[in-house]
Design a protein around this motif. Structure first.
Motif, short mmCIF file in Angstrom:
data_model
loop_
_atom_site.label_atom_id
_atom_site.label_comp_id
_atom_site.label_asym_id
_atom_site.label_seq_id
_atom_site.Cartn_x
_atom_site.Cartn_y
_atom_site.Cartn_z
N PHE A 1 0.41 -1.40 0.03
CA PHE A 1 0.30 -0.29 0.02
C PHE A 1 0.48 1.49 0.38
CE2 PHE A 1 -3.65 -2.93 1.41
CZ PHE A 1 -5.14 -2.35 0.57
N SER A 2 1.96 1.11 0.29
CA SER A 2 2.95 2.35 0.51
C SER A 2 3.52 3.16 -1.43
CB SER A 2 4.20 2.51 0.97
OG SER A 2 5.05 1.28 0.41
N PRO A 3 3.19 2.39 -2.22
CA PRO A 3 3.82 3.01 -3.91
C PRO A 3 2.75 4.22 -4.39
CG PRO A 3 4.05 0.56 -4.07
CD PRO A 3 3.28 1.09 -2.66
N PRO A 4 1.35 4.31 -3.95
CA PRO A 4 0.27 5.27 -3.82
C PRO A 4 0.60 6.73 -3.14
CG PRO A 4 -0.20 3.10 -3.99
CD PRO A 4 0.35 2.92 -3.66
N PHE A 5 1.83 6.31 -2.16
CA PHE A 5 2.11 7.72 -1.84
C PHE A 5 2.96 7.77 -1.65
CE2 PHE A 5 -1.82 5.49 0.33
CZ PHE A 5 -2.83 5.88 0.50
N GLN A 6 4.03 7.19 -1.94
CA GLN A 6 5.44 8.25 -2.56
C GLN A 6 5.85 9.09 -3.41
OE1 GLN A 6 7.24 4.31 -3.10
NE2 GLN A 6 7.27 3.67 -0.68
N HIS A 7 7.00 9.90 -3.21
CA HIS A 7 7.14 10.95 -3.75
C HIS A 7 6.45 10.76 -5.40
CE1 HIS A 7 8.95 14.90 -4.51
NE2 HIS A 7 9.28 14.27 -6.00
N LYS A 8 7.30 9.71 -6.06
CA LYS A 8 6.63 9.81 -8.07
C LYS A 8 5.53 10.08 -7.71
CE LYS A 8 7.65 7.22 -11.84
NZ LYS A 8 8.43 5.57 -12.41
N ALA A 9 4.09 9.31 -6.87
CA ALA A 9 2.99 9.05 -7.11
C ALA A 9 2.30 10.73 -6.14
CB ALA A 9 2.52 8.42 -6.77
N LEU A 10 2.83 10.97 -5.91
CA LEU A 10 2.83 12.07 -4.95
C LEU A 10 1.88 13.05 -6.37
CD1 LEU A 10 3.84 12.37 -1.68
CD2 LEU A 10 1.35 11.62 -2.37
N LYS A 11 3.20 13.35 -7.37
CA LYS A 11 3.23 14.27 -8.51
C LYS A 11 1.75 14.13 -8.87
CE LYS A 11 5.32 18.08 -10.21
NZ LYS A 11 5.28 19.25 -9.95
N SER A 12 2.03 13.05 -9.18
CA SER A 12 0.26 13.26 -9.88
C SER A 12 -0.80 13.93 -9.92
CB SER A 12 0.79 11.71 -10.70
OG SER A 12 0.08 10.71 -9.68
N TYR A 13 -0.51 13.60 -7.74
CA TYR A 13 -1.79 14.32 -7.34
C TYR A 13 -2.10 15.42 -7.64
CZ TYR A 13 -1.62 9.68 -5.54
OH TYR A 13 -1.56 7.50 -5.07
N GLU A 14 -1.01 16.31 -7.60
CA GLU A 14 -0.93 17.47 -7.68
C GLU A 14 -2.87 18.24 -8.54
OE1 GLU A 14 1.28 21.60 -7.96
OE2 GLU A 14 2.81 19.91 -8.09
N GLU A 15 -3.07 18.13 -9.85
CA GLU A 15 -3.64 19.13 -10.44
C GLU A 15 -5.07 18.19 -10.34
OE1 GLU A 15 -3.73 18.11 -14.73
OE2 GLU A 15 -1.27 18.50 -15.23
N LEU A 16 -5.17 17.31 -9.67
CA LEU A 16 -6.42 16.70 -8.36
C LEU A 16 -6.48 17.71 -8.28
CD1 LEU A 16 -5.94 12.46 -9.08
CD2 LEU A 16 -7.25 13.88 -10.69
N MET A 17 -6.36 18.04 -7.04
CA MET A 17 -6.05 18.46 -5.96
C MET A 17 -6.63 20.29 -5.93
SD MET A 17 -2.95 17.08 -3.22
CE MET A 17 -2.98 15.65 -2.70
N ILE A 18 -5.80 20.73 -7.19
CA ILE A 18 -5.77 22.13 -7.02
C ILE A 18 -7.36 21.80 -8.11
CG2 ILE A 18 -5.74 23.51 -8.79
CD1 ILE A 18 -2.25 22.80 -8.85
N GLU A 19 -7.90 20.85 -8.49
CA GLU A 19 -9.34 21.11 -9.23
C GLU A 19 -10.12 21.16 -7.98
OE1 GLU A 19 -9.61 17.78 -11.56
OE2 GLU A 19 -7.88 18.17 -12.89
#
Length: 442
Positions: free
Chosen positions: A107-125
């Motif tokens: 369960f850790s890969p979706p919460f590591q640095h590489k994945a976090l960058k991909s969530y940025e646009e979702l958060m800004i939306e």
């Protein structure tokens, strides 16, 4: 020749008539607690509870956090709270040893640095969707806005674009479930759990709400498994499991873990956002530094200072101001013999307020984290060791991204006087006036 460990009986003992003073160790101002007369270690024996060993000796703290064979955080949570009923004892926080290590790896890969960058646009939306709803030039309870942001981000990041026939149902089901968790009825149940030796009486409204959340999540999982392009062009957490090498759970178990992610991040995110707003309102110099970074268009400067603001806010107002472990067997902690069943309490806020660790510890000084990241041995907002919160990096990055999106469009008016106090009767630290601030258009 090693020294014989000292026993708990040899440590100072808190008399039962002073048990009420323990609350002062988990409130702002912990550094002035009269219990400091006992030194860094003492023992308490509340009626009906196991013996408690309270320590803020940093050598003790390090040993407790790193010794995952002799101590359990999950069993402590089950003994003192209703978390096992809400999360399920099969989820990560309740697992020990090899089972915990295996689940954490999955369960850790979706919460590591590489994945976090991909969530940025979702958060800004999510911010762009919620921001127009907030009043300007008049007071707003920012904690409530934080809850709206938290649920919006979580649903977007964990599930992404859910099929229209399920998206509304999912949001309604999750909102209803959170509502039951925060209800007075369930609060009453959780208050009696420690007195019943860890037994949580059934609370059927919560169970019904929980079942509806699982129903919708399992429908979404089933639909994605049936789709050949389930993960194509998706950035959400669920897409990182279904059909990948991490996909090692049945639908029920995966749903339960996804539901745990929602709950684990919901309240902590909202409260942290509320405290950040409160701190910026109370410290105009920090808000001025953010204003200058926004006005100059220097995104690197803005992000660096926001990261420091987040870290300093979490130091002074950690959502969970204490943590602990329960001894699974007789063991020794830094020369102290700790019997099986003993609860070890670590007052995080007291450590964060230590002048020996943080110069001028009660002052809000984000600058202390500009040149160096928080030290994982002394900055304990998310705990430490093998059971450190899986979403720690996600939470800090999320707070920075959300606030960047906010202050690029709004600024926070200064509020003279003392910082808004924490709620008096609440185990977590949340603003007593719901982070009452005033926003202005930029």
């Amino acid at each position: 020749m090693s020294q014989t460990p000292i026993t708990l009986r040899q440590l100072p003992r808190l008399r039962n008539r002073r048990l009420g003073q323990l609350g002062g160790l988990i409130r702002p101002g912990a550094h002035s607690s009269p219990l400091l007369e006992f030194g860094k270690r003492f023992v308490a024996s509340p009626p009906g509870f196991p013996t408690m060993f309270i320590t803020h000796d940093m050598a003790d703290v390090r040993e407790v956090f790193t010794n995952h064979e002799d101590f359990s955080v999950g069993q402590l949570m089950a003994r003192l709270s209703s978390h096992d009923l809400v999360f399920g004892k099969e989820t990560l926080i309740f697992l020990e040893g090899e089972d915990h290590r295996r689940e954490r790896k999955l369960f850790s890969p979706p919460f590591q640095h590489k994945a976090l960058k991909s969530y940025e646009e979702l958060m800004i939306e999510v911010v762009e969707r919620e921001l127009p709803k907030w009043p300007v030039d008049e007071p707003i309870e920012f904690l409530k806005a934080g809850y709206d942001l938290a649920i919006g981000v979580l649903l977007s990041v964990v599930f992404g674009d859910v099929a229209p026939e399920r998206s509304g149902r999912l949001k309604d089901a999750v909102s209803a479930w959170f509502g039951e968790i925060e209800s007075r009825g369930f609060l009453a149940v959780t208050l009696v759990t420690p007195l019943l030796g860890g037994y949580t009486p059934p609370y059927r409204p919560l169970m019904r709400a929980q079942a509806k959340v699982d129903e919708v999540i399992i429908e979404e999982i089933t639909a994605r498994r049936a789709s050949n392009d389930a993960g194509a062009d998706r950035r959400d957490v669920l897409a990182r499991y279904v059909g990948t090498e991490l996909d090692q759970h049945d639908d029920v178990a995966l749903s339960r873990n996804l539901r745990g992610i929602l709950l684990g991040a919901y309240e902590t995110t909202a409260i942290t956002l509320g405290w950040i707003a409160t701190m910026l309102a109370a410290h105009p110099a920090a808000m001025a530094e953010l204003d200058a970074a926004v006005d100059s268009g220097d995104e690197a400067r803005l992000d660096a200072y926001l990261d420091a603001v987040v870290a300093e806010t979490m130091r002074l107002r950690p959502v969970s101001p204490f943590t602990g472990r329960i001894a699974l067997r007789d063991t020794v902690v830094n020369g102290v013999a700790v019997p099986e069943g003993t609860i070890v309490i670590i007052p995080i806020l007291l450590i964060h307020e230590s002048e020996h660790i943080y110069p001028d510890p009660l002052s809000f000084r984000p600058e202390r984290f500009l040149d160096k990241k928080p030290d994982g041995h002394t900055w304990l907002t998310f705990g430490a060791g093998p059971h450190r919160c899986l979403g720690a990096q996600f939470a800090t990055v999320e707070a920075r991204i959300l606030f960047r999106a906010i202050i690029e469009k709004r600024r926070i008016d200064p509020i003279p006087g003392p910082i808004e106090p924490a709620r008096r009767y609440h185990t977590g630290l949340s603003p007593s006036r719901n982070a009452l601030i005033t926003l202005r258009r930029r």
